[in-house]
Design a protein around this motif. Structure first.
Motif, short mmCIF file in Angstrom:
data_model
loop_
_atom_site.label_atom_id
_atom_site.label_comp_id
_atom_site.label_asym_id
_atom_site.label_seq_id
_atom_site.Cartn_x
_atom_site.Cartn_y
_atom_site.Cartn_z
N ALA A 12 -70.62 -65.52 38.14
CA ALA A 12 -69.21 -65.39 37.72
C ALA A 12 -68.25 -65.58 38.87
CB ALA A 12 -69.00 -64.01 37.08
N THR A 13 -68.73 -65.41 40.09
CA THR A 13 -67.83 -65.53 41.26
C THR A 13 -68.08 -66.82 42.03
OG1 THR A 13 -69.42 -64.13 42.47
CG2 THR A 13 -67.45 -63.06 41.59
N ASP A 14 -68.55 -67.84 41.35
CA ASP A 14 -68.69 -69.16 41.97
C ASP A 14 -67.33 -69.61 42.49
OD1 ASP A 14 -69.49 -71.72 42.70
OD2 ASP A 14 -69.01 -72.51 40.71
N GLY A 15 -67.29 -70.07 43.75
CA GLY A 15 -66.03 -70.54 44.34
C GLY A 15 -65.27 -69.47 45.09
N LEU A 16 -65.76 -68.23 45.09
CA LEU A 16 -65.09 -67.14 45.82
C LEU A 16 -65.72 -66.98 47.20
CD1 LEU A 16 -64.08 -66.50 42.91
CD2 LEU A 16 -64.18 -64.08 43.55
N THR A 17 -64.90 -66.61 48.15
CA THR A 17 -65.40 -66.32 49.50
C THR A 17 -65.91 -64.88 49.55
OG1 THR A 17 -63.26 -65.50 50.27
CG2 THR A 17 -63.67 -67.87 50.47
N GLY A 18 -66.57 -64.53 50.65
CA GLY A 18 -67.07 -63.18 50.80
C GLY A 18 -65.96 -62.14 50.77
N SER A 19 -64.83 -62.43 51.44
CA SER A 19 -63.72 -61.47 51.44
C SER A 19 -63.09 -61.34 50.06
CB SER A 19 -62.67 -61.88 52.47
OG SER A 19 -62.13 -63.16 52.17
N GLU A 20 -63.12 -62.42 49.27
CA GLU A 20 -62.58 -62.35 47.91
C GLU A 20 -63.50 -61.52 47.01
OE1 GLU A 20 -60.02 -66.50 47.56
OE2 GLU A 20 -62.18 -66.53 47.20
N ILE A 21 -64.80 -61.63 47.22
CA ILE A 21 -65.75 -60.80 46.46
C ILE A 21 -65.51 -59.32 46.78
CG2 ILE A 21 -68.19 -60.15 46.27
CD1 ILE A 21 -68.86 -63.14 46.54
N GLU A 22 -65.28 -59.03 48.04
CA GLU A 22 -64.97 -57.63 48.41
C GLU A 22 -63.67 -57.18 47.76
OE1 GLU A 22 -64.38 -54.78 52.35
OE2 GLU A 22 -64.44 -56.96 52.57
N ALA A 23 -62.67 -58.06 47.77
CA ALA A 23 -61.38 -57.70 47.16
C ALA A 23 -61.53 -57.43 45.66
CB ALA A 23 -60.37 -58.83 47.40
N CYS A 24 -62.38 -58.20 44.99
CA CYS A 24 -62.63 -57.98 43.56
C CYS A 24 -63.26 -56.61 43.32
CB CYS A 24 -63.54 -59.07 42.99
SG CYS A 24 -62.74 -60.67 42.79
N PHE A 25 -64.24 -56.26 44.15
CA PHE A 25 -64.91 -54.97 43.94
C PHE A 25 -63.96 -53.81 44.25
CE2 PHE A 25 -67.93 -51.55 45.06
CZ PHE A 25 -68.57 -51.47 43.82
N VAL A 26 -63.14 -53.96 45.27
CA VAL A 26 -62.17 -52.92 45.59
C VAL A 26 -61.18 -52.74 44.44
CG1 VAL A 26 -60.22 -52.33 47.10
CG2 VAL A 26 -62.36 -53.17 48.09
N GLU A 27 -60.75 -53.85 43.85
CA GLU A 27 -59.84 -53.77 42.70
C GLU A 27 -60.52 -53.09 41.53
OE1 GLU A 27 -56.30 -54.05 40.79
OE2 GLU A 27 -56.72 -54.59 42.89
N ALA A 28 -61.82 -53.36 41.35
CA ALA A 28 -62.58 -52.69 40.28
C ALA A 28 -62.70 -51.20 40.55
CB ALA A 28 -63.96 -53.32 40.16
N LEU A 29 -62.82 -50.82 41.82
CA LEU A 29 -62.86 -49.41 42.18
C LEU A 29 -61.55 -48.72 41.82
CD1 LEU A 29 -64.64 -49.50 45.68
CD2 LEU A 29 -65.54 -48.48 43.59
N TYR A 30 -60.44 -49.40 42.10
CA TYR A 30 -59.14 -48.82 41.75
C TYR A 30 -59.00 -48.66 40.23
CZ TYR A 30 -56.87 -48.75 46.32
OH TYR A 30 -56.52 -48.43 47.61
N ALA A 31 -59.48 -49.68 39.51
CA ALA A 31 -59.41 -49.60 38.04
C ALA A 31 -60.26 -48.44 37.52
CB ALA A 31 -59.88 -50.92 37.43
N GLY A 32 -61.47 -48.28 38.09
CA GLY A 32 -62.33 -47.18 37.68
C GLY A 32 -61.75 -45.83 38.04
N PHE A 33 -61.15 -45.74 39.21
CA PHE A 33 -60.51 -44.48 39.64
C PHE A 33 -59.35 -44.11 38.71
CE2 PHE A 33 -57.31 -42.27 42.25
CZ PHE A 33 -58.07 -41.17 42.65
N ASP A 34 -58.58 -45.13 38.33
CA ASP A 34 -57.44 -44.88 37.43
C ASP A 34 -57.91 -44.36 36.07
OD1 ASP A 34 -54.57 -45.11 36.77
OD2 ASP A 34 -55.25 -46.69 35.41
N GLN A 35 -59.07 -44.83 35.62
CA GLN A 35 -59.60 -44.41 34.32
C GLN A 35 -60.59 -43.23 34.44
OE1 GLN A 35 -61.31 -48.01 32.76
NE2 GLN A 35 -59.38 -49.16 32.89
N ASP A 36 -60.72 -42.70 35.67
CA ASP A 36 -61.61 -41.57 35.94
C ASP A 36 -63.05 -41.88 35.52
OD1 ASP A 36 -62.20 -39.11 36.97
OD2 ASP A 36 -61.80 -38.01 35.11
N THR A 37 -63.51 -43.08 35.92
CA THR A 37 -64.88 -43.49 35.61
C THR A 37 -65.38 -44.39 36.73
OG1 THR A 37 -66.29 -44.55 33.95
CG2 THR A 37 -64.14 -45.55 34.34
N GLU A 38 -66.64 -44.74 36.70
CA GLU A 38 -67.22 -45.61 37.70
C GLU A 38 -67.02 -47.08 37.30
OE1 GLU A 38 -68.98 -45.28 40.79
OE2 GLU A 38 -67.88 -43.39 40.65
N PRO A 39 -66.85 -47.99 38.27
CA PRO A 39 -66.70 -49.41 37.93
C PRO A 39 -68.00 -49.97 37.35
CG PRO A 39 -66.94 -49.15 40.30
CD PRO A 39 -66.80 -47.77 39.74
#
Length: 498
Positions: A420-447
Motif C-alpha cells: 500500500a505504500t509503494d512510492g513512499l520514502t522511509g521518512s514518509e512511512i514513519e510520518a504515516c505511522f505517526v499520523e496513525a498514532l495520533y488518530a488512535g490516541f484521539d479515539q483512545d485506541t491503538e492504531p
C-alpha cells in the motif's frame, strides 16, 4: 611545531603569523625555540607594551606604531611576539601598513622576526605576500597527557591505569590545553574522578561554540536502516579500517563516502550509522556557516574545521546536503570575489591529500548542483545512489518504525502495508505511522491497519510531487553511481506518477 619555527627563523623570515587560541602554549613554545637558537625573545600586547624577556626591560609602547618603532631599536637576533596585532592590521590603516613594511624590510637584514599571534587569520592584501601564515596545531595526546598529570597531581588522584588514561586522552583530543584542563577539573568536581564520558561531553560543547562543527551523539546503527544491503555490506567491510591491524596490513586510510538520492530515503541515517560502524566520533559540519562576510574569514573557518577534525581523528565528518553548502562555487567569481571557489578548492585538496583518519560522509539530494570535480572517484571511496525503497525494504522499514514507537509488528499486516505504500520514502512511512498514532490516541485506541489505510487515503507522496526531478536523478545515476540496494525494482511498483 618547534622545529618548523626554528627552520623559518634561521632562514631569515621577517614575519610569521600563528593562528591559535592558546597564547600561553605559544609563548612556551617560542621560549623553547628562542633558547635553542639563542634569540632575544620579546612579547608585545596593547596592555603591557613591549617586554624583553631576558633583561625584563619594558618599552612603553602600547600603540601599534610605537611598538613598531620600538622593534627597530631592538638588537639583532630578536624574536617579537605580537599578541592580537592582527586586530589593528584589519583596520587597513595606511600609516600602520607602510610602517610595517619598513620594519619587515629592516628585520630581514638584522635577523629579527615578528610573530603575529591571533585566533583567526586577518591580513590586509598589502601584507599577504610579506607574512607567512602557520597553523599552530591543537595539542596532541602527549601534550594533553601533561595537563592530565597536572590535574591528577593537584587533585591527589591515584595513578590512572593505562587503559583509562588512553580513553581520557582520546576524549580530550580536539581541545586546547586550557579547555582540556577545565574539562578534567569539572569531571573531578562532578564525579571525584576523571571520567572520559564527562570529558567528551565538555568537548562536544567546546567544538560547538564556533557554530561550524558539532559532535553528534549517535544511537543509530545499521539495524536502524531498512534495506540498503549493498551499502551496509560495503561499510561492514571497512569497520576495522582505522585499526592498527589495518595499518600493518598496508590498507590505505579510507577517504569518504558520497550518498546521493531522493530526500527521506535514509541518507542522513546512514551517515550517523557509519560512525557507529567505525566506532569513532561523528562530527557534523554546517558547510553554509563556513562562509563569512569578512575578508579571509571563510578560508580561516575551513582551516579551523580541518584542524579540529584532524585533532579529533579518527572520526567521521558528516556534511548533510552537500549541494547547498558548495553550490555557489560554480559562479562565485562574479558574485563573491571567488571566495566560494577558493574555499571549495581548498576543501577538495584536503580531501585528496589528507593523511589523518577523517572519514567524510556527505549526502546530497540534487546532484545537478554539484560541480563535476566533486564527483570524481578520487575524492570518494564510493558514490552510492539511494532510490525509493522496494517492497522488501518497505517491509523492513515498517517493522523498524512500528517497533520504534513501542508497538509489535506482529499486530499489523506488514506485507499489505508494504504494498500500500509503494512510492513512499522511509521518512514518509514513519510520518504515516505517526499520523496513525495520533488518530488512535484521539479515539483512545491503538492504531490498526485500517487506521493507517485511512491516513494513506489523503497522503500525497514525494514521488508524485517531484516525479520529474526524481526521474532525472534516476537517469543520472545509471552508470555513474553504485546502487545502495541489490534488489531489482519491481516493475508494477515504484512507478512514478506525475
Amino acid at each position: 611545531m618547534g622545529s618548523k619555527l626554528v627552520n623559518y627563523l634561521q632562514a631569515g623570515y621577517p614575519a610569521l603569523y600563528l593562528v591559535s587560541h592558546e597564547d600561553a602554549r605559544v609563548e612556551a613554545e617560542l621560549s623553547q625555540v628562542a633558547s635553542a637558537i639563542n634569540y632575544n625573545l620579546c612579547f608585545w600586547s596593547v596592555i603591557s607594551g613591549l617586554v624583553e624577556t631576558n633583561s625584563k626591560k619594558v618599552h612603553q609602547a602600547q600603540e601599534p606604531i610605537e611598538a613598531l618603532q620600538a622593534i627597530e631599536s631592538l638588537p639583532e637576533k630578536s624574536m617579537i611576539l605580537l599578541k592580537d596585532f592582527h586586530l589593528f592590521l584589519a583596520d587597513a590603516n595606511p600609516i600602520l601598513i607602510c610602517k610595517m613594511k619598513e620594519v619587515l624590510a629592516e628585520a630581514k637584514t638584522k635577523n629579527k622576526s615578528l610573530i603575529i599571534l591571533g585566533c583567526r587569520l586577518c591580513l590586509p592584501p598589502e601584507l599577504e605576500r610579506e607574512i607567512t601564515v602557520l597553523d599552530f596545531a591543537l595539542p596532541n595526546k602527549s601534550q594533553l597527557g601533561l595537563v592530565l598529570d597536572g590535574i591528577s597531581e593537584s587533585a591527589m588522584l591515584q595513578k590512572i591505569q593505562d587503559e583509562d588514561r588512553e580513553k581520557i586522552l582520546e576524549a580530550a583530543t580536539g581541545l586546547t590545553t586550557i579547555e582540556a584542563e577545565n574539562a578534567f577539573a569539572l569531571s573531578f568536581v562532578q564525579s571525584k574522578a576523571i571520567d572520559p564520558v564527562l570529558v567528551a561531553k565538555e568537548k562536544a560543547q567546546a567544538v560547538k561554540k564556533n557554530g561550524l562543527l558539532e559532535i553528534v551523539e549517535t544511537k543509530e546503527n545499521l539495524d536502524s536502516i531498512g534495506g540498503l544491503d549493498v551499502l551496509k555490506t560495503w561499510l561492514l567491510k571497512r569497520k576495522s579500517a582505522f585499526s592498527q591491524r589495518a595499518m600493518e596490513y598496508g590498507l590505505p586510510t579510507p577517504k569518504g563516502l558520497l550518498i546521493l538520492g531522493i530526500a527521506g530515503t535514509g541518507k542522513s541515517l546512514t551517515a550517523k550509522a557509519t560512525a557507529k560502524v567505525f566506532g569513532v566520533p561523528l562530527l557534523k559540519l554546517d558547510a553554509g556557516r563556513i562562509f563569512a562576510s569578512l575578508v579571509g574569514q571563510s578560508e580561516s573557518n575551513l582551516r579551523s574545521v580541518i584542524q579540529t577534525a584532524e585533532a579529533i581523528a579518527p572520526c567521521c565528518l558528516w556534511i548533510d546536503e552537500l549541494e547547498k553548502g558548495f553550490s555557489g562555487s560554480k559562479s562565485s567569481g562574479s558574485t563573491d570575489g571567488g571566495t566560494s571557489s577558493r574555499v571549495f578548492g581548498s576543501f577538495l585538496s584536503w580531501m585528496q591529500e589528507k593523511k589523518a583518519p577523517v572519514f567524510v560522509v556527505a549526502t546530497a539530494n540534487d546532484v545537478s548542483q554539484l560541480p563535476p570535480e566533486m564527483l570524481r572517484k578520487g575524492r570518494w571511496d564510493e558514490l552510492f545512489f539511494v532510490d525509493l525503497p522496494n517492497q522488501s525494504e518497505r517491509e523492513a522499514i515498517w517493522k523498524i518504525q512500528i517497533s520504534k514507537y513501542g508497538r509489535d509488528a506482529k499486530d499489523f499486516d506488514i506485507q499489505v502495508l508494504s504494498k500500500a505504500t509503494d512510492g513512499l520514502t522511509g521518512s514518509e512511512i514513519e510520518a504515516c505511522f505517526v499520523e496513525a498514532l495520533y488518530a488512535g490516541f484521539d479515539q483512545d485506541t491503538e492504531p490498526t491497519d485500517l487506521t493507517i489505510a485511512q491516513v494513506l487515503t489523503d497522503f500525497v507522496p514525494l514521488s508524485k510531487l517531484m516525479a520529474e526531478q526524481i526521474g532525472a536523478l534516476r537517469n543520472w545515476a545509471k552508470g555513474r553511481a553504485r546502487y545502495a540496494t541489490s534488489s531489482v525494482p519491481e516493475k508494477g511498483l515504484r512507478r512514478l506518477a506525475a
